[in-house]
Each structure stands twice: as structure tokens, then as C-alpha cells.
Design an enzyme around this catalytic site. Structure first.
Site, PDB file in Angstrom:
ATOM      1  CB  SER A  64      -0.941   0.006   1.210  1.00 22.92           C
ATOM      2  OG  SER A  64      -0.195  -0.106   2.414  1.00 22.92           O
ATOM      3  N   GLY A  97      -1.852  -4.249   0.986  1.00 17.91           N
ATOM      4  CA  GLY A  97      -1.965  -5.427   1.835  1.00 17.91           C
ATOM      5  C   GLY A  97      -1.020  -6.552   1.470  1.00 17.91           C
ATOM      6  CG  ASN A 130       1.132  -5.133   4.526  1.00 13.77           C
ATOM      7  OD1 ASN A 130       0.630  -4.394   5.366  1.00 13.77           O
ATOM      8  ND2 ASN A 130       1.125  -4.840   3.242  1.00 13.77           N
ATOM      9  CG  ASP A 132      -3.949   4.414   8.078  1.00 16.36           C
ATOM     10  OD1 ASP A 132      -3.011   5.245   8.167  1.00 16.36           O
ATOM     11  OD2 ASP A 132      -4.154   3.727   7.060  1.00 16.36           O
ATOM     12  CG  HIS A 148      -1.672   3.469   4.586  1.00 20.77           C
ATOM     13  ND1 HIS A 148      -2.579   2.859   5.428  1.00 20.77           N
ATOM     14  CD2 HIS A 148      -1.107   2.490   3.844  1.00 20.77           C
ATOM     15  CE1 HIS A 148      -2.572   1.557   5.198  1.00 20.77           C
ATOM     16  NE2 HIS A 148      -1.688   1.306   4.245  1.00 20.77           N
TER      17      HIS A 148
END
Length: 183
Positions: A8, A45, A74, A158, A161
Site C-alpha cells: 500500500s 496489503g 505487512n 490510520d 499510510h
């Protein structure tokens, strides 16, 4: 042709299209009059395992001269075994080299709440693979972003990011190493 295989952080998650560091890379290449095309094969992801399984088809389809591997974050967020992350990154670097591409490995670090020992061991995976696989290395994609004076200012809600404002800094971390490979 430059192939970017990432997660991402390279797939413009939560950003307007064309504002991520990979899109900015295309503009930088044009400014520098470097005739290279960029294919962004990043998937939000994605893990190193996912990248490993997707890479052979991408190499065959695009026949890149350069492969930028930006995966691993991830894996850490999911607590996957470090040995698997290391093996997957090594496989990808080796496969890209065998296909005739120069490889740039983009390193990641984990937040301190994962513990000092895990953080050190995770961070060490990237330079180790780069050395073993004779790949170029960007030590930390988020240098100057995650470790900024007020890092939360550069992240989306979040806190994982980066915002659009952080993308030029991310490109600035990647560009010097990639430019050396493009010579």
C-alpha cells in the site's frame, strides 16, 4: 522499464491517483530526461509471500531492466516469521537478477511497540538480503516521515499510510539509489 513491486505504501493507498511516490518517480524520470517507463505492480496489503508468487509472471510480462522491491511491512504487521520474509525477499531479488534486471530493495522498519529486539531483527533483514543478493538498498522508505519531528502530521488517520505531503520525501529516499542503477 522499471517494475515496482510493493504494498500500500507504493500503491497510493488513501491518496489521489498520481500523487504517490511511484507516480512522482515517473515525473522525475521525465524531468531528468531518463527514457524509462514505470509499471507499478503494487498491491495494498501485499506481503513478501504475495510478491514472491506474483513476481515470475510480472517479470515475464514486462521484462523490466530494473525491479524495485518494496515489501515486508505487512509481514511485520502480521507477525510473520522473519525467516520467511528474508527468504521471500531473497527469492525475488534472485529471480529479478536472473531475468536480467537490476534490483533495488526498499527497507522498512516497524513501530517501537513491536519491541526493540524484533524491530532490530526485522530492520536487519533488508541490508542482509541486499548484501547477499548484490542488490542496491534504500535503508528505510519512511526516513524523514515516520521519524519526523511530528510524524503524525505526515500520516493519514490510520497512522500507517503517509499523506500526499510525505510522498516527495519518500521519493527522495528512493531516488539516489535508483539513479545509480539507471546509469
Amino acid at each position: 522499464m522499471i517494475l515496482v513491486v510493493g504494498d500500500s505504501l507504493s500503491a497510493e493507498y488513501g491518496l489521489a491517483r498520481g500523487t504517490g511516490w511511484v507516480a512522482l518517480l515517473e515525473k522525475k524520470l521525465a524531468e531528468e530526461k531518463i527514457p524509462a517507463r514505470v509499471v507499478n505492480a503494487s498491491v495494498s496489503g501485499d506481503t513478501t509471500s504475495g510478491g514472491r508468487s506474483r513476481l515470475p509472471a510480472l517479470l515475464s510480462q514486462h521484462r523490466p531492466t530494473h525491479v524495485v522491491i518494496e515489501l515486508g511491512g505487512n509481514d511485520a504487521l502480521r507477525g510473520l516469521p522473519l525467516k520467511g520474509t528474508e527468504d521471500n525477499l531473497a527469492f525475488m531479488a534472485q529471480a529479478a537478477r536472473k531475468a536480467g534486471a537490476k534490483v533495488l530493495l526498499v527497507g522498512m522498519q516497524v513501530p517501537p511497540n513491536y519491541g526493540g529486539d524484533y524491530g532490530r531483527r526485522f530492520g536487519a533483514v533488508f541490508p542482509s538480503v541486499a548484501t547477499d543478493q548484490k542488490a542496491a538498498l534504500v535503508p528505510f522508505l519512511l526516513a524523514g516521515v515516520a521519524d519526523a519531528k511530528d510524524p503524525t502530521a505526515l500520516f493519514q488517520a490510520d497512522r500507517i499510510h503517509p499523506k500526499a505531503e510525505a510522498q516527495p520525501r519518500m521519493l527522495a529516499n528512493v531516488w539516489p539509489e535508483l539513479k545509480k542503477l539507471l546509469r
